[in-house]
Enzyme design. Structure first.
Site, PDB file in Angstrom:
ATOM      1  N   GLU A 124       0.862  -1.195   0.000  1.00 37.23           N
ATOM      2  CA  GLU A 124       0.000   0.000   0.000  1.00 37.23           C
ATOM      3  C   GLU A 124       0.887   1.231   0.000  1.00 37.23           C
ATOM      4  O   GLU A 124       2.090   1.135   0.164  1.00 37.23           O
ATOM      5  CB  GLU A 124      -0.850   0.030   1.284  1.00 37.23           C
ATOM      6  CG  GLU A 124      -1.807  -1.127   1.403  1.00 37.23           C
ATOM      7  CD  GLU A 124      -2.343  -1.278   2.824  1.00 37.23           C
ATOM      8  OE1 GLU A 124      -2.374  -0.287   3.576  1.00 37.23           O
ATOM      9  OE2 GLU A 124      -2.709  -2.414   3.171  1.00 37.23           O
ATOM     10  N   LYS A 126       2.290   4.491   1.853  1.00 42.96           N
ATOM     11  CA  LYS A 126       2.430   4.940   3.242  1.00 42.96           C
ATOM     12  C   LYS A 126       1.993   6.400   3.268  1.00 42.96           C
ATOM     13  O   LYS A 126       2.708   7.296   2.842  1.00 42.96           O
ATOM     14  CB  LYS A 126       3.857   4.782   3.754  1.00 42.96           C
ATOM     15  CG  LYS A 126       3.933   5.131   5.229  1.00 42.96           C
ATOM     16  CD  LYS A 126       5.153   4.581   5.906  1.00 42.96           C
ATOM     17  CE  LYS A 126       5.082   4.723   7.415  1.00 42.96           C
ATOM     18  NZ  LYS A 126       4.676   6.022   7.901  1.00 42.96           N
ATOM     19  N   ASP A 128       1.021  10.034   4.449  1.00 40.70           N
ATOM     20  CA  ASP A 128       1.673  10.899   5.423  1.00 40.70           C
ATOM     21  C   ASP A 128       0.638  11.763   6.146  1.00 40.70           C
ATOM     22  O   ASP A 128       0.422  12.920   5.834  1.00 40.70           O
ATOM     23  CB  ASP A 128       2.706  11.781   4.716  1.00 40.70           C
ATOM     24  CG  ASP A 128       3.719  12.335   5.688  1.00 40.70           C
ATOM     25  OD1 ASP A 128       3.692  11.928   6.869  1.00 40.70           O
ATOM     26  OD2 ASP A 128       4.531  13.177   5.275  1.00 40.70           O
ATOM     27  N   TYR A 236      -6.916   1.628   6.228  1.00 37.59           N
ATOM     28  CA  TYR A 236      -5.919   0.609   5.884  1.00 37.59           C
ATOM     29  C   TYR A 236      -6.009  -0.686   6.696  1.00 37.59           C
ATOM     30  O   TYR A 236      -5.257  -1.605   6.440  1.00 37.59           O
ATOM     31  CB  TYR A 236      -4.494   1.159   5.889  1.00 37.59           C
ATOM     32  CG  TYR A 236      -4.027   1.829   7.169  1.00 37.59           C
ATOM     33  CD1 TYR A 236      -3.945   1.137   8.365  1.00 37.59           C
ATOM     34  CD2 TYR A 236      -3.627   3.158   7.141  1.00 37.59           C
ATOM     35  CE1 TYR A 236      -3.495   1.756   9.517  1.00 37.59           C
ATOM     36  CE2 TYR A 236      -3.175   3.798   8.278  1.00 37.59           C
ATOM     37  CZ  TYR A 236      -3.115   3.092   9.474  1.00 37.59           C
ATOM     38  OH  TYR A 236      -2.676   3.708  10.590  1.00 37.59           O
ATOM     39  N   LYS A 323      10.340   2.889   3.104  1.00 43.63           N
ATOM     40  CA  LYS A 323      10.260   4.343   3.022  1.00 43.63           C
ATOM     41  C   LYS A 323      11.084   4.926   1.873  1.00 43.63           C
ATOM     42  O   LYS A 323      12.081   4.365   1.453  1.00 43.63           O
ATOM     43  CB  LYS A 323      10.747   4.957   4.337  1.00 43.63           C
ATOM     44  CG  LYS A 323       9.852   4.615   5.519  1.00 43.63           C
ATOM     45  CD  LYS A 323       9.205   5.831   6.115  1.00 43.63           C
ATOM     46  CE  LYS A 323      10.016   6.448   7.195  1.00 43.63           C
ATOM     47  NZ  LYS A 323       9.337   7.416   7.998  1.00 43.63           N
ATOM     48  N   CYS A 417      35.736  38.960 -12.158  1.00 41.85           N
ATOM     49  CA  CYS A 417      35.428  37.586 -12.556  1.00 41.85           C
ATOM     50  C   CYS A 417      36.430  36.609 -11.938  1.00 41.85           C
ATOM     51  O   CYS A 417      37.643  36.789 -12.096  1.00 41.85           O
ATOM     52  CB  CYS A 417      35.458  37.484 -14.073  1.00 41.85           C
ATOM     53  SG  CYS A 417      35.291  35.799 -14.686  1.00 41.85           S
ATOM     54  N   CYS A 420      38.534  35.222 -15.137  1.00 42.93           N
ATOM     55  CA  CYS A 420      39.405  36.023 -16.000  1.00 42.93           C
ATOM     56  C   CYS A 420      39.738  37.392 -15.414  1.00 42.93           C
ATOM     57  O   CYS A 420      40.459  38.167 -16.034  1.00 42.93           O
ATOM     58  CB  CYS A 420      38.782  36.190 -17.375  1.00 42.93           C
ATOM     59  SG  CYS A 420      37.437  37.386 -17.405  1.00 42.93           S
ATOM     60  N   CYS A 435      30.109  38.560 -16.112  1.00 48.34           N
ATOM     61  CA  CYS A 435      31.490  38.924 -16.392  1.00 48.34           C
ATOM     62  C   CYS A 435      31.488  39.700 -17.706  1.00 48.34           C
ATOM     63  O   CYS A 435      30.826  39.316 -18.657  1.00 48.34           O
ATOM     64  CB  CYS A 435      32.301  37.641 -16.534  1.00 48.34           C
ATOM     65  SG  CYS A 435      33.847  37.892 -17.400  1.00 48.34           S
ATOM     66  N   CYS A 441      37.289  35.808 -21.518  1.00 44.28           N
ATOM     67  CA  CYS A 441      37.085  34.938 -20.352  1.00 44.28           C
ATOM     68  C   CYS A 441      37.074  33.464 -20.763  1.00 44.28           C
ATOM     69  O   CYS A 441      36.238  33.045 -21.565  1.00 44.28           O
ATOM     70  CB  CYS A 441      35.764  35.301 -19.692  1.00 44.28           C
ATOM     71  SG  CYS A 441      35.438  34.323 -18.236  1.00 44.28           S
TER      72      CYS A 441
HETATM   73  S1  IVH Z   1      -0.544  -0.264   8.766  1.00 44.58           S
HETATM   74  C1  IVH Z   1       0.842  -2.072  13.183  1.00 44.58           C
HETATM   75  N1  IVH Z   1      -0.726   0.991   6.514  1.00 44.58           N
HETATM   76  O1  IVH Z   1       2.369   4.530   9.465  1.00 44.58           O
HETATM   77  C2  IVH Z   1       0.700  -0.807  12.419  1.00 44.58           C
HETATM   78  N2  IVH Z   1       0.085   2.208   8.377  1.00 44.58           N
HETATM   79  O2  IVH Z   1       4.719   3.839  11.330  1.00 44.58           O
HETATM   80  C3  IVH Z   1      -0.024  -1.031  11.150  1.00 44.58           C
HETATM   81  N3  IVH Z   1       0.606   4.535   7.886  1.00 44.58           N
HETATM   82  O3  IVH Z   1       0.954   4.769  12.620  1.00 44.58           O
HETATM   83  C4  IVH Z   1      -0.133   0.212  10.369  1.00 44.58           C
HETATM   84  N4  IVH Z   1       0.017   4.501   5.778  1.00 44.58           N
HETATM   85  O4  IVH Z   1      -0.180   6.060  10.765  1.00 44.58           O
HETATM   86  C5  IVH Z   1      -0.383   1.089   7.801  1.00 44.58           C
HETATM   87  N5  IVH Z   1      -0.998   1.964   4.429  1.00 44.58           N
HETATM   88  C6  IVH Z   1      -0.653   2.063   5.719  1.00 44.58           C
HETATM   89  C7  IVH Z   1      -0.171   3.261   6.293  1.00 44.58           C
HETATM   90  C8  IVH Z   1       0.194   3.288   7.618  1.00 44.58           C
HETATM   91  C9  IVH Z   1       0.486   5.245   6.769  1.00 44.58           C
HETATM   92  C10 IVH Z   1       1.137   5.087   9.149  1.00 44.58           C
HETATM   93  C11 IVH Z   1       0.247   4.801  10.328  1.00 44.58           C
HETATM   94  C12 IVH Z   1       1.128   4.207  11.369  1.00 44.58           C
HETATM   95  C13 IVH Z   1       2.509   4.512  10.859  1.00 44.58           C
HETATM   96  C14 IVH Z   1       3.443   3.411  11.269  1.00 44.58           C
END
Ligand code: IVH
Length: 682
Positions: A124, A126, A128, A236, A323, A417, A420, A435, A441
């Site tokens: 999936e 990650k 933010d 998630y 990451k 410069c 030169c 320059c 130059c």
């Molecule tokens: S699964 C046991 N899936 O990442 C924890 N986390 O460092 C299972 N996060 O606190 C988390 N996207 O806030 C999961 N697709 C994703 C995620 C995700 C972002 C964050 C989440 C968690 C942190 C873990």
């Protein structure tokens, strides 16, 4: 939700209307905030929302609990109450490269029984944002809690209700007594920018990034404020209440989607290579996503295997974050050096203590110009934050003034410069210093040489760019004047890349031929900034000979057609750099010459006082633009390269483009070729 059955017909109609409006508002909320692709105007959206609010105010008893306007009645909280999580909210371990990912997979394999080795993984994005747990009882949303310290979080139920893509009633999960869904609350990039833009207008709080904005919004005690923040929720995991027939994480996310949640991309992979390929594809897509991510997450897909693998202290053994490399890092700026570009621009380059940023080692960073240095207030010795995202050029985003060494010195623009030693100028209103030693130059010489021999300049046929650069690299030709001493290197040239005697003779003859030129070609050839062919012709025509041009003041240069203050200054500066003058003298000494220009006495000529511009192809007569220009000049007109309000007429041939449009806009007279031909005949 009110049970529709017990309502009379009129009430049922009102509820039906409310439900239609709720669906519409939600749909557009999602299009606007989550997908960043609004399909109706802001005004239409406000109308829809207002219609719903009006109905709700008229019939409060019929108001639907999952209405996107639902929060409006809630009052600000004195503080958030603490809630203990039924199941702790843990975090994820990290890997940063393929080797570490392989190591993670190896550890998973080691723990699995022999018939379960090499399991499928689900990947999936990650996201933010902030982890949030949502609880539903018999399909109705009852509580939203932040992650907090993982054991205890804060009750943010009323803010969660204002998040438009969180379903408050799950159409299909009434039979599940307790359902806990976890996911990430985030602020999509577009919404974040809109929020900051609005905040700027009213001097409100500006957020540093979407994550901070999401965090600040979720922790709003006043739900009415939270309601105006463009947040979105991406589910998630299902932590309680998952139907038994679902055995994989990927299926769980599919089910979440079916019952009304937004989930992010899901990809099932079978081995390290596939996982790596997905990770790399996400890096590619990253900048185009509507929200920020900081990597991918890889999870063992089978839920049974997940529980077999279990947890190690506070992290699951069955999942890890893969990451992206850090995009912003701190490092030391060891020095600021000034570099001279091929066309003479002088730019400051920050020399960094090398660091890994965005996956590559960065040791230089452009500081653009002296204005940028002043804006950042940066000095050699400072600690700086360097940002590099995707293939974007690394950039200093912050200077840690609090960490500045006491003996550091402010940066000043060099007066000469660094290559030169010619004087450096910073033209007024311009960002970049340059320059003035254009011809001398070494940093600019290659460009100067290529320009000098080109067709419209000295037109030295046979002295191609490749040879020229080669001669330059071998030190045979440094300045353009050295071209006229190439015969001294006759023997070396014959052996050079097996040129042979004949080619060398031809080349030397071409060089010799080029000595006889015209003043305008010569002026163009020496490559003064801002002096193209037309300007060179105008200068030659105006001054008649070189010494007059070299002595001209800025004021007198400004009276020449086509020349504004900046170009006038550039010409003036060029002839003030003593090295340029030396090269010009060497050229003349080597035999470069021209006939004195016969200055056309324009007075009394038919086009005296007019400025003409030529565009397009003169098909009928087959005349080149240069020929047309000479004809016009002979009639007393000045010929300029660009259309302005001062232009008297535009001679437009076939396929005339932007100049014609501009002339039409400015109401400048347009003369077609037939008319022009008639004119010169008369
Ligand atoms: S699964 C046991 N899936 O990442 C924890 N986390 O460092 C299972 N996060 O606190 C988390 N996207 O806030 C999961 N697709 C994703 C995620 C995700 C972002 C964050 C989440 C968690 C942190 C873990």
């Amino acid at each position: 939700m009110n049970a529709i059955k017990s309502l009379n017909q009129e009430q049922q109609d009102i509820v039906a209307k409310m439900r239609t409006l709720i669906t519409e508002v939600r749909k557009h909320n999602n299009a606007y905030y989550v997908m960043d692709e609004p399909t109706i105007s802001d005004n239409e959206y406000d109308q829809l929302r207002l219609s719903l609010i009006e109905l709700e105010e008229r019939y409060p008893d019929l108001t639907q609990s999952d209405s996107p306007t639902a929060s409006v009645g809630d009052n600000p909280l004195p503080s958030f109450s603490q809630v203990q999580h039924d199941i702790p909210m843990l975090s994820l371990g990290n890997v940063f490269n393929k080797e570490e990912l392989a190591e993670f997979m190896r550890r998973v394999n080691d723990r699995l029984s022999s018939n379960n080795k090499n399991p499928a993984y689900e990947m999936e994005l990650k996201l933010d944002g902030l982890a949030v747990s949502l609880k539903y009882q018999n399909g109705r949303f009852v509580r939203g809690v932040t992650r907090g310290d993982g054991q205890t979080g804060e009750d943010i139920t009323q803010n969660v209700k204002t998040i438009n893509n969180i379903p408050l009633v799950l159409e299909a999960a009434f039979d599940i007594e307790v359902l806990e869904v976890r996911g990430e609350v985030l602020m999509p990039k577009a919404g974040f920018e809109r929020l900051n833009r609005k905040a700027k207008q009213v001097d409100g709080k500006i957020f540093a990034n979407p994550r901070n904005a999401a965090a600040g919004s979720l922790r709003q005690l006043d739900p009415a404020v939270a309601a105006n923040r463009p947040l979105a929720f991406y589910a998630y995991s299902v932590n309680q209440g998952l139907p038994e027939h679902i055995v994989n994480q990927s299926e769980a996310l599919g089910w979440l989607k079916e019952i009304g949640f937004t989930v992010s991309a899901v990809k099932v992979v079978n081995d390290l290579e596939e996982a790596q390929a997905y990770y790399e594809s996400v890096i590619e897509e990253r900048s185009g996503l509507p929200f920020e991510i900081d990597g991918t997450v890889i999870k063992v897909d089978n839920l049974q295997l997940q529980s077999e693998l279990g947890y190690l202290s506070r992290e699951p053994r069955w999942a890890t974050a893969y990451k992206f490399p850090a995009e912003t890092v701190m490092t030391k700026l060891n020095a600021i050096e000034w570099q001279v570009g091929r066309t003479g621009q002088i730019t400051p380059v920050g020399k960094l203590e090398p660091v890994q940023v965005g996956g590559v080692t960065v040791s230089n960073v452009t500081l653009h110009n002296i204005g940028e240095i002043q804006r950042l207030d940066v000095r050699a010795g400072d600690t700086v934050s360097v940002h590099r995202a995707g293939d974007v050029i690394p950039k200093v985003t912050r200077v840690w003034h609090e960490l500045r060494p006491e003996d550091s010195q402010p940066v000043t623009l060099p007066t000469h410069c660094p290559v030169c030693d010619s004087p450096v100028v910073l033209p007024e209103g311009e960002a970049l210093a340059r320059c003035t030693g254009e011809l001398f130059c070494p940093a600019q010489q290659q460009e100067a040489l290529i320009h000098f021999v080109s067709r419209k300049a000295m037109d030295i046929d046979g002295l191609g760019e490749r040879w020229l650069i080669s001669f330059f690299e071998q030190g045979i030709v440094k300045t353009v004047a050295d071209i006229y001493h190439l015969e001294q290197h006759r023997e070396a040239l014959i052996n050079f890349e097996k040129l042979g005697e004949k080619s060398v003779n031809n080349l030397l003859a071409a060089i010799d031929n080029s000595k006889k030129t015209t003043l305008s070609r010569f002026i163009y050839a020496i490559g003064i900034k801002g002096v193209g062919e037309t300007t060179a012709q105008n200068l030659a025509q105006h001054f008649g000979d070189l010494p007059a041009l070299m002595d001209a003041s800025i004021e007198s240069l400004e009276t020449v057609p086509d020349i504004g203050t900046i170009t006038a200054e550039q010409i003036y500066d060029f002839f003030r750099a003593k090295h340029n003058v030396e090269v010009i003298e060497a050229l003349i000494e080597a035999g470069v010459h021209w006939e004195k220009v016969e200055q056309v006495e324009a007075e009394g000529l038919p086009l005296d006082g007019e400025t003409w511009v030529i565009t397009g192809t003169l098909v009928e007569s087959g005349m080149s633009r240069d020929d047309a220009k000479s004809k016009l000049q002979a009639l007393g007109a000045k010929v300029s390269g660009s259309v302005s309000a001062k232009t008297s007429a535009l001679l437009a041939g076939e396929k005339a483009g932007s100049k014609l449009t501009k002339a039409q806009q400015l109401g400048v007279r347009v003369v077609e070729e037939t008319e022009f031909l008639q004119m010169i005949q008369d």
